[in-house]
Write an enzyme that holds these catalytic residues in place. Sequence first.
Site, PDB file in Angstrom:
ATOM      1  N   CYS A   3      40.730  58.006  61.973  1.00  9.44           N
ATOM      2  CA  CYS A   3      40.460  59.394  61.568  1.00  9.44           C
ATOM      3  C   CYS A   3      39.306  59.985  62.370  1.00  9.44           C
ATOM      4  CB  CYS A   3      40.181  59.476  60.071  1.00  9.44           C
ATOM      5  SG  CYS A   3      41.677  59.238  59.089  1.00  9.44           S
ATOM      6  N   ASN A  40      45.811  61.054  50.897  1.00 12.88           N
ATOM      7  CA  ASN A  40      46.454  59.943  51.595  1.00 12.88           C
ATOM      8  C   ASN A  40      47.882  59.771  51.080  1.00 12.88           C
ATOM      9  OD1 ASN A  40      45.057  59.019  49.271  1.00 12.88           O
ATOM     10  ND2 ASN A  40      44.913  56.936  50.029  1.00 12.88           N
ATOM     11  N   ILE A  41      48.753  59.452  52.009  1.00  5.71           N
ATOM     12  CA  ILE A  41      50.179  59.308  51.708  1.00  5.71           C
ATOM     13  C   ILE A  41      50.612  57.956  52.268  1.00  5.71           C
ATOM     14  CG2 ILE A  41      52.488  60.303  52.007  1.00  5.71           C
ATOM     15  CD1 ILE A  41      50.980  63.005  52.656  1.00  5.71           C
ATOM     16  N   GLU A  42      50.881  57.028  51.364  1.00  8.12           N
ATOM     17  CA  GLU A  42      51.168  55.656  51.798  1.00  8.12           C
ATOM     18  C   GLU A  42      52.661  55.436  52.052  1.00  8.12           C
ATOM     19  OE1 GLU A  42      49.163  53.119  48.924  1.00  8.12           O
ATOM     20  OE2 GLU A  42      47.247  53.571  49.911  1.00  8.12           O
ATOM     21  N   CYS A  90      37.777  56.238  58.328  1.00  7.71           N
ATOM     22  CA  CYS A  90      38.130  55.097  59.186  1.00  7.71           C
ATOM     23  C   CYS A  90      38.070  55.494  60.664  1.00  7.71           C
ATOM     24  CB  CYS A  90      39.515  54.564  58.820  1.00  7.71           C
ATOM     25  SG  CYS A  90      40.891  55.552  59.441  1.00  7.71           S
ATOM     26  N   GLU A 130      42.213  62.427  55.484  1.00 10.70           N
ATOM     27  CA  GLU A 130      41.567  63.242  56.519  1.00 10.70           C
ATOM     28  C   GLU A 130      42.583  63.733  57.545  1.00 10.70           C
ATOM     29  OE1 GLU A 130      40.703  60.322  55.271  1.00 10.70           O
ATOM     30  OE2 GLU A 130      38.658  59.758  55.800  1.00 10.70           O
ATOM     31  N   CYS A 135      46.078  58.763  56.303  1.00 15.48           N
ATOM     32  CA  CYS A 135      44.837  58.972  55.541  1.00 15.48           C
ATOM     33  C   CYS A 135      44.705  60.442  55.145  1.00 15.48           C
ATOM     34  CB  CYS A 135      43.618  58.595  56.379  1.00 15.48           C
ATOM     35  SG  CYS A 135      43.424  56.840  56.669  1.00 15.48           S
TER      36      CYS A 135
HETATM   37  N1  THU Z   1      42.114  56.013  53.198  1.00 16.74           N
HETATM   38  C1  THU Z   1      41.962  57.363  53.411  1.00 16.74           C
HETATM   39  O1  THU Z   1      42.863  58.146  53.120  1.00 16.74           O
HETATM   40  N2  THU Z   1      40.785  57.782  53.936  1.00 16.74           N
HETATM   41  C2  THU Z   1      39.682  57.011  54.127  1.00 16.74           C
HETATM   42  O2  THU Z   1      38.653  57.498  54.586  1.00 16.74           O
HETATM   43  C3  THU Z   1      39.752  55.591  53.784  1.00 16.74           C
HETATM   44  C4  THU Z   1      41.123  55.037  53.611  1.00 16.74           C
HETATM   45  C5  THU Z   1      43.339  55.546  52.546  1.00 16.74           C
HETATM   46  C6  THU Z   1      44.327  54.771  53.378  1.00 16.74           C
HETATM   47  C7  THU Z   1      45.061  53.987  52.301  1.00 16.74           C
HETATM   48  O3  THU Z   1      46.044  54.800  51.713  1.00 16.74           O
HETATM   49  C8  THU Z   1      44.005  53.712  51.245  1.00 16.74           C
HETATM   50  O4  THU Z   1      42.983  54.676  51.478  1.00 16.74           O
HETATM   51  C9  THU Z   1      43.427  52.323  51.288  1.00 16.74           C
HETATM   52  O5  THU Z   1      42.953  51.996  52.536  1.00 16.74           O
END
Ligand code: THU
Length: 135
Positions: free
Chosen positions: A93, A45-47, A90, A58, A56
């Site tokens: 995804c 995940n890259i925020e 989520c 995935e 996310c």
């Molecule tokens: N996130 C994912 O990368 N995949 C998931 O299946 C659940 C949520 C990430 C998004 C965000 O960066 C962090 O988790 C918190 O929601």
Amino acid sequence: MENKLQEKLIKAAINARENAYVPYSEFAVGSAVLTKEGEIYTGCNIENISYSLTNCAERTAIFKAISEEKNTEIIAIAIVADTKHPCVPCGACRQVMIEFGGRDLKVLMANLSGDTLIKELDELFWGRVNEEILE
Ligand code: THU
């Protein structure tokens, strides 16, 4: 799908998780997809400070696979986070997964304690897994 291949995919997701850019949530997620050609692509995940632009793990892995292999399909996807129960993808995804994997895509959900939950994507669309996990 062979057990060995499942383990390989989960390990790849655990490694990819190390690269997660999560200064806002501090919730690191790793993912790995297996394509029909047998290739593995990973993602984390890259925020973003805007939060809504966060990608996310995935989707990072799927987009890497699609951008590297034209017209490929996804056969399986692993998702790993440091959660009590295996990490469930989520809705956004799941929508991207169905575009490139179809209803029988194998979704391997895992945590760092070694718990796994394996479902076909179709089952996730009906919320049954969520009920199983939250009961
Ligand atoms: N996130 C994912 O990368 N995949 C998931 O299946 C659940 C949520 C990430 C998004 C965000 O960066 C962090 O988790 C918190 O929601």
